[in-house]
Write a protein that holds these residues in place. Structure first.
Motif, PDB file in Angstrom:
ATOM      1  N   SER A   5      24.098 -36.226  17.207  1.00  0.00           N
ATOM      2  CA  SER A   5      24.366 -34.885  17.722  1.00  0.00           C
ATOM      3  C   SER A   5      25.534 -34.863  18.697  1.00  0.00           C
ATOM      4  O   SER A   5      26.125 -33.804  18.920  1.00  0.00           O
ATOM      5  CB  SER A   5      23.128 -34.300  18.386  1.00  0.00           C
ATOM      6  N   GLU A   6      25.890 -35.985  19.245  1.00  0.00           N
ATOM      7  CA  GLU A   6      27.015 -36.011  20.178  1.00  0.00           C
ATOM      8  C   GLU A   6      28.305 -35.570  19.496  1.00  0.00           C
ATOM      9  O   GLU A   6      29.232 -35.121  20.156  1.00  0.00           O
ATOM     10  CB  GLU A   6      27.155 -37.385  20.824  1.00  0.00           C
ATOM     11  N   ARG A   7      28.361 -35.645  18.170  1.00  0.00           N
ATOM     12  CA  ARG A   7      29.552 -35.197  17.446  1.00  0.00           C
ATOM     13  C   ARG A   7      29.766 -33.696  17.579  1.00  0.00           C
ATOM     14  O   ARG A   7      30.867 -33.201  17.375  1.00  0.00           O
ATOM     15  CB  ARG A   7      29.465 -35.586  15.974  1.00  0.00           C
ATOM     16  N   PHE A   8      28.727 -32.947  17.924  1.00  0.00           N
ATOM     17  CA  PHE A   8      28.851 -31.505  18.079  1.00  0.00           C
ATOM     18  C   PHE A   8      29.413 -31.103  19.438  1.00  0.00           C
ATOM     19  O   PHE A   8      29.811 -29.960  19.623  1.00  0.00           O
ATOM     20  CB  PHE A   8      27.493 -30.821  17.879  1.00  0.00           C
ATOM     21  N   LEU A   9      29.422 -32.039  20.389  1.00  0.00           N
ATOM     22  CA  LEU A   9      29.936 -31.714  21.714  1.00  0.00           C
ATOM     23  C   LEU A   9      31.449 -31.541  21.653  1.00  0.00           C
ATOM     24  O   LEU A   9      32.169 -32.422  21.200  1.00  0.00           O
ATOM     25  CB  LEU A   9      29.556 -32.797  22.725  1.00  0.00           C
ATOM     26  N   THR A  10      31.904 -30.401  22.107  1.00  0.00           N
ATOM     27  CA  THR A  10      33.325 -30.104  22.075  1.00  0.00           C
ATOM     28  C   THR A  10      33.996 -30.575  23.361  1.00  0.00           C
ATOM     29  O   THR A  10      33.316 -30.921  24.335  1.00  0.00           O
ATOM     30  CB  THR A  10      33.548 -28.587  21.927  1.00  0.00           C
ATOM     31  N   GLY A  11      35.304 -30.525  23.359  1.00  0.00           N
ATOM     32  CA  GLY A  11      36.054 -30.860  24.570  1.00  0.00           C
ATOM     33  C   GLY A  11      35.731 -29.935  25.729  1.00  0.00           C
ATOM     34  O   GLY A  11      35.899 -30.290  26.888  1.00  0.00           O
ATOM     35  N   ASP A  12      35.235 -28.726  25.395  1.00  0.00           N
ATOM     36  CA  ASP A  12      34.836 -27.772  26.432  1.00  0.00           C
ATOM     37  C   ASP A  12      33.439 -28.060  26.968  1.00  0.00           C
ATOM     38  O   ASP A  12      32.978 -27.395  27.888  1.00  0.00           O
ATOM     39  CB  ASP A  12      34.899 -26.347  25.882  1.00  0.00           C
ATOM     40  N   GLY A  13      32.744 -29.032  26.353  1.00  0.00           N
ATOM     41  CA  GLY A  13      31.444 -29.438  26.855  1.00  0.00           C
ATOM     42  C   GLY A  13      30.259 -28.668  26.332  1.00  0.00           C
ATOM     43  O   GLY A  13      29.187 -28.695  26.929  1.00  0.00           O
ATOM     44  N   PHE A  14      30.439 -27.973  25.209  1.00  0.00           N
ATOM     45  CA  PHE A  14      29.334 -27.212  24.635  1.00  0.00           C
ATOM     46  C   PHE A  14      29.040 -27.697  23.218  1.00  0.00           C
ATOM     47  O   PHE A  14      29.840 -28.381  22.603  1.00  0.00           O
ATOM     48  CB  PHE A  14      29.664 -25.715  24.621  1.00  0.00           C
ATOM     49  N   MET A  15      27.885 -27.294  22.713  1.00  0.00           N
ATOM     50  CA  MET A  15      27.485 -27.676  21.368  1.00  0.00           C
ATOM     51  C   MET A  15      28.163 -26.770  20.339  1.00  0.00           C
ATOM     52  O   MET A  15      27.846 -25.588  20.229  1.00  0.00           O
ATOM     53  CB  MET A  15      25.967 -27.567  21.186  1.00  0.00           C
ATOM     54  N   GLY A  16      29.118 -27.320  19.655  1.00  0.00           N
ATOM     55  CA  GLY A  16      29.728 -26.623  18.538  1.00  0.00           C
ATOM     56  C   GLY A  16      30.782 -25.593  18.866  1.00  0.00           C
ATOM     57  O   GLY A  16      31.416 -25.074  17.966  1.00  0.00           O
ATOM     58  N   GLY A  17      31.000 -25.280  20.098  1.00  0.00           N
ATOM     59  CA  GLY A  17      31.969 -24.236  20.416  1.00  0.00           C
ATOM     60  C   GLY A  17      32.593 -24.405  21.778  1.00  0.00           C
ATOM     61  O   GLY A  17      32.327 -25.369  22.490  1.00  0.00           O
ATOM     62  N   ASN A  18      33.403 -23.432  22.146  1.00  0.00           N
ATOM     63  CA  ASN A  18      34.108 -23.520  23.423  1.00  0.00           C
ATOM     64  C   ASN A  18      33.401 -22.743  24.529  1.00  0.00           C
ATOM     65  O   ASN A  18      33.946 -22.574  25.612  1.00  0.00           O
ATOM     66  CB  ASN A  18      35.558 -23.052  23.271  1.00  0.00           C
TER      67      ASN A  18
END
Length: 149
Positions: A87-100
């Motif tokens: 699931s860590e693959r869903f963490l974005t550069g903005d720090g959220f799951m799947g989104g900004n």
């Protein structure tokens, strides 16, 4: 959980937490679900990972353990740990799951992770642990956790 919507012509009764979450997300467009199609699909991908791949395996593990099938329970516990690692693959550069931005994916993931938090190998889940801390420190999440407990 139970939600009764009396605003429409017909009274709507929702009893599933995920349905209630999407009802709330649709009530305020762009807040818990991104408006852009690409962002929305990434949020859906993360959301469904947690509500299918992780929580269902955790539930099966729990039920097997309660019925004395300890080997099966242990196997499935290892499986949901692997799903959490993935699931860590869903963490974005903005720090959220799947989104900004904070979304339904973060809500679902946080609930799932909190359910099994005491049994997780946090040394293997450093990004997920940092995310969990950030989400737990959100004022609305703290308020919800007080109400939930």
């Amino acid at each position: 959980m139970l939600l009764i919507d009396r605003a429409g012509a017909d009274k709507q009764v929702l009893t599933q937490s995920n349905a209630i979450m999407f009802f709330a997300a649709q009530a305020v467009p762009g807040v818990l679900l991104p408006e852009g199609e690409e962002q929305r699909l990434r949020v859906f991908d993360a959301f469904f990972h947690f509500v299918t791949d992780v929580i269902s395996v955790n539930n099966a593990s729990f039920r097997l353990g309660r019925s004395g099938h300890n080997a099966g329970a242990t196997f499935l516990r290892d499986e949901y740990t692997e799903h959490l690692l993935a699931s860590e693959r869903f963490l974005t550069g903005d720090g959220f799951m799947g989104g900004n931005a904070f979304s339904v994916a973060d809500i679902a993931a946080f609930v799932v992770v909190q359910t099994v938090a005491e049994r997780l190998p946090w040394e293997r889940l450093r990004r997920l642990d940092a995310w969990r801390t950030r989400i737990a420190n959100r004022r609305a999440v703290q308020t919800a956790m007080i109400a939930f407990n």
